[in-house]
Design a protein around this motif. Structure first.
Motif, PDB file in Angstrom:
ATOM      1  N   ALA A   1       0.833  -0.894  -0.043  1.00 31.20           N
ATOM      2  CA  ALA A   1      -0.006  -0.021   0.096  1.00 31.20           C
ATOM      3  C   ALA A   1       0.728   1.275  -0.032  1.00 31.20           C
ATOM      4  CB  ALA A   1      -0.614  -0.101   1.121  1.00 31.20           C
ATOM      5  N   ARG A   2       1.927   1.487   0.628  1.00 28.34           N
ATOM      6  CA  ARG A   2       2.823   2.340   0.507  1.00 28.34           C
ATOM      7  C   ARG A   2       3.529   2.954  -0.700  1.00 28.34           C
ATOM      8  NH1 ARG A   2       6.783   1.682   5.439  1.00 28.34           N
ATOM      9  NH2 ARG A   2       7.579   3.594   4.611  1.00 28.34           N
ATOM     10  N   SER A   3       3.269   1.808  -1.618  1.00 27.79           N
ATOM     11  CA  SER A   3       4.067   2.132  -2.714  1.00 27.79           C
ATOM     12  C   SER A   3       3.193   2.621  -3.879  1.00 27.79           C
ATOM     13  CB  SER A   3       4.804   0.586  -3.268  1.00 27.79           C
ATOM     14  OG  SER A   3       5.611   0.405  -2.568  1.00 27.79           O
ATOM     15  N   GLY A   4       2.045   2.483  -3.705  1.00 25.30           N
ATOM     16  CA  GLY A   4       1.087   3.081  -4.374  1.00 25.30           C
ATOM     17  C   GLY A   4       0.061   2.245  -5.164  1.00 25.30           C
ATOM     18  N   PRO A   5      -1.033   2.556  -5.789  1.00 21.59           N
ATOM     19  CA  PRO A   5      -1.984   1.746  -6.335  1.00 21.59           C
ATOM     20  C   PRO A   5      -1.419   0.640  -7.270  1.00 21.59           C
ATOM     21  CG  PRO A   5      -2.524   3.880  -6.920  1.00 21.59           C
ATOM     22  CD  PRO A   5      -1.368   4.029  -6.131  1.00 21.59           C
ATOM     23  N   VAL A   6      -0.577   0.961  -8.097  1.00 27.38           N
ATOM     24  CA  VAL A   6      -0.019   0.072  -9.226  1.00 27.38           C
ATOM     25  C   VAL A   6       0.584  -0.985  -8.635  1.00 27.38           C
ATOM     26  CG1 VAL A   6       1.389   0.016 -11.400  1.00 27.38           C
ATOM     27  CG2 VAL A   6       0.030   1.833 -10.888  1.00 27.38           C
ATOM     28  N   ALA A   7       1.397  -0.815  -7.254  1.00 28.73           N
ATOM     29  CA  ALA A   7       2.283  -2.076  -6.743  1.00 28.73           C
ATOM     30  C   ALA A   7       0.958  -2.496  -5.954  1.00 28.73           C
ATOM     31  CB  ALA A   7       3.495  -1.373  -5.904  1.00 28.73           C
ATOM     32  N   MET A   8       0.191  -2.196  -5.541  1.00 27.03           N
ATOM     33  CA  MET A   8      -0.835  -2.923  -4.800  1.00 27.03           C
ATOM     34  C   MET A   8      -1.413  -4.015  -5.740  1.00 27.03           C
ATOM     35  SD  MET A   8      -2.573   0.002  -2.351  1.00 27.03           S
ATOM     36  CE  MET A   8      -3.961  -1.244  -1.775  1.00 27.03           C
ATOM     37  N   VAL A   9      -1.914  -3.528  -6.795  1.00 33.12           N
ATOM     38  CA  VAL A   9      -2.497  -4.464  -7.900  1.00 33.12           C
ATOM     39  C   VAL A   9      -1.602  -5.488  -8.231  1.00 33.12           C
ATOM     40  CG1 VAL A   9      -3.563  -4.449 -10.285  1.00 33.12           C
ATOM     41  CG2 VAL A   9      -4.325  -2.597  -8.613  1.00 33.12           C
ATOM     42  N   GLY A  10      -0.359  -5.320  -8.272  1.00 33.61           N
ATOM     43  CA  GLY A  10       0.430  -6.161  -8.841  1.00 33.61           C
ATOM     44  C   GLY A  10       0.898  -7.089  -7.616  1.00 33.61           C
ATOM     45  N   SER A  11       1.020  -6.715  -6.556  1.00 35.91           N
ATOM     46  CA  SER A  11       1.372  -7.652  -5.369  1.00 35.91           C
ATOM     47  C   SER A  11       0.051  -8.334  -5.153  1.00 35.91           C
ATOM     48  CB  SER A  11       1.798  -6.689  -4.366  1.00 35.91           C
ATOM     49  OG  SER A  11       2.830  -6.239  -4.378  1.00 35.91           O
ATOM     50  N   ALA A  12      -1.277  -7.826  -5.369  1.00 35.39           N
ATOM     51  CA  ALA A  12      -2.451  -8.690  -5.060  1.00 35.39           C
ATOM     52  C   ALA A  12      -2.600  -9.687  -6.061  1.00 35.39           C
ATOM     53  CB  ALA A  12      -3.545  -7.655  -5.083  1.00 35.39           C
TER      54      ALA A  12
END
Length: 155
Positions: A86-97
């Protein structure tokens, strides 16, 4: 004679290279162990945070949904990946999810396949356990439950 000299030089150089490689491998091995020793607490802490968050989400989903199935684990993996990024932004959140969900889906899929494979192995096998207690063999009470060997043991 020239070829022999070249071959000897090449052989000596190869031997030196092997020796230096072995010495270098020893230093690299020590360096690797040192790096493992210094990074182990960080990696262990990160894994503990991931595992704790995953377990919390998994138990919460099981409680809310009222059933324990692979979708809880897959969703928990996706939500855990998203929350930790979450601290890395929405693009990183989607990729990690996506990565968390796919990883847990693979793990759950392998578990289901192994369960089905082992279940088919024992489907038509002999029944080791009897279903009815009345079908159990009658126990001989004259020996006191210890058998013939146990009767004379303490006399």
């Amino acid at each position: 004679r020239c070829e022999l000299s070249c071959a000897c030089a090449e052989g000596s150089g190869g031997h030196g290279g092997v020796h230096e490689g072995a010495v270098g491998a020893r230093y690299r091995f020590r360096g690797s162990l040192n790096a493992i020793r210094t990074r182990a607490p960080q990696v262990g802490g990160s894994f503990a945070v991931w595992g704790g968050l995953f377990s919390t989400i998994d138990c919460g989903l099981a409680n809310v949904r009222g059933k324990e199935d692979p979708w809880n684990s897959i969703s928990s993996g996706a939500l855990t990946g998203a929350l930790l990024a979450a601290r890395s932004g929405p693009v990183a959140m989607v990729g990690s999810a996506v990565m968390g969900g796919v990883l847990l889906a693979l793990i759950e899929g392998v578990g289901i396949m192994l369960t089905r494979f082992t279940a088919t192995q024992f489907q038509n096998g002999p029944h080791q356990f009897l279903d009815e207690p009345s079908q159990l063999p009658v126990k001989d009470v004259s020996t006191g439950g210890f058998g013939v060997y146990g009767q004379g043991q303490y006399q």
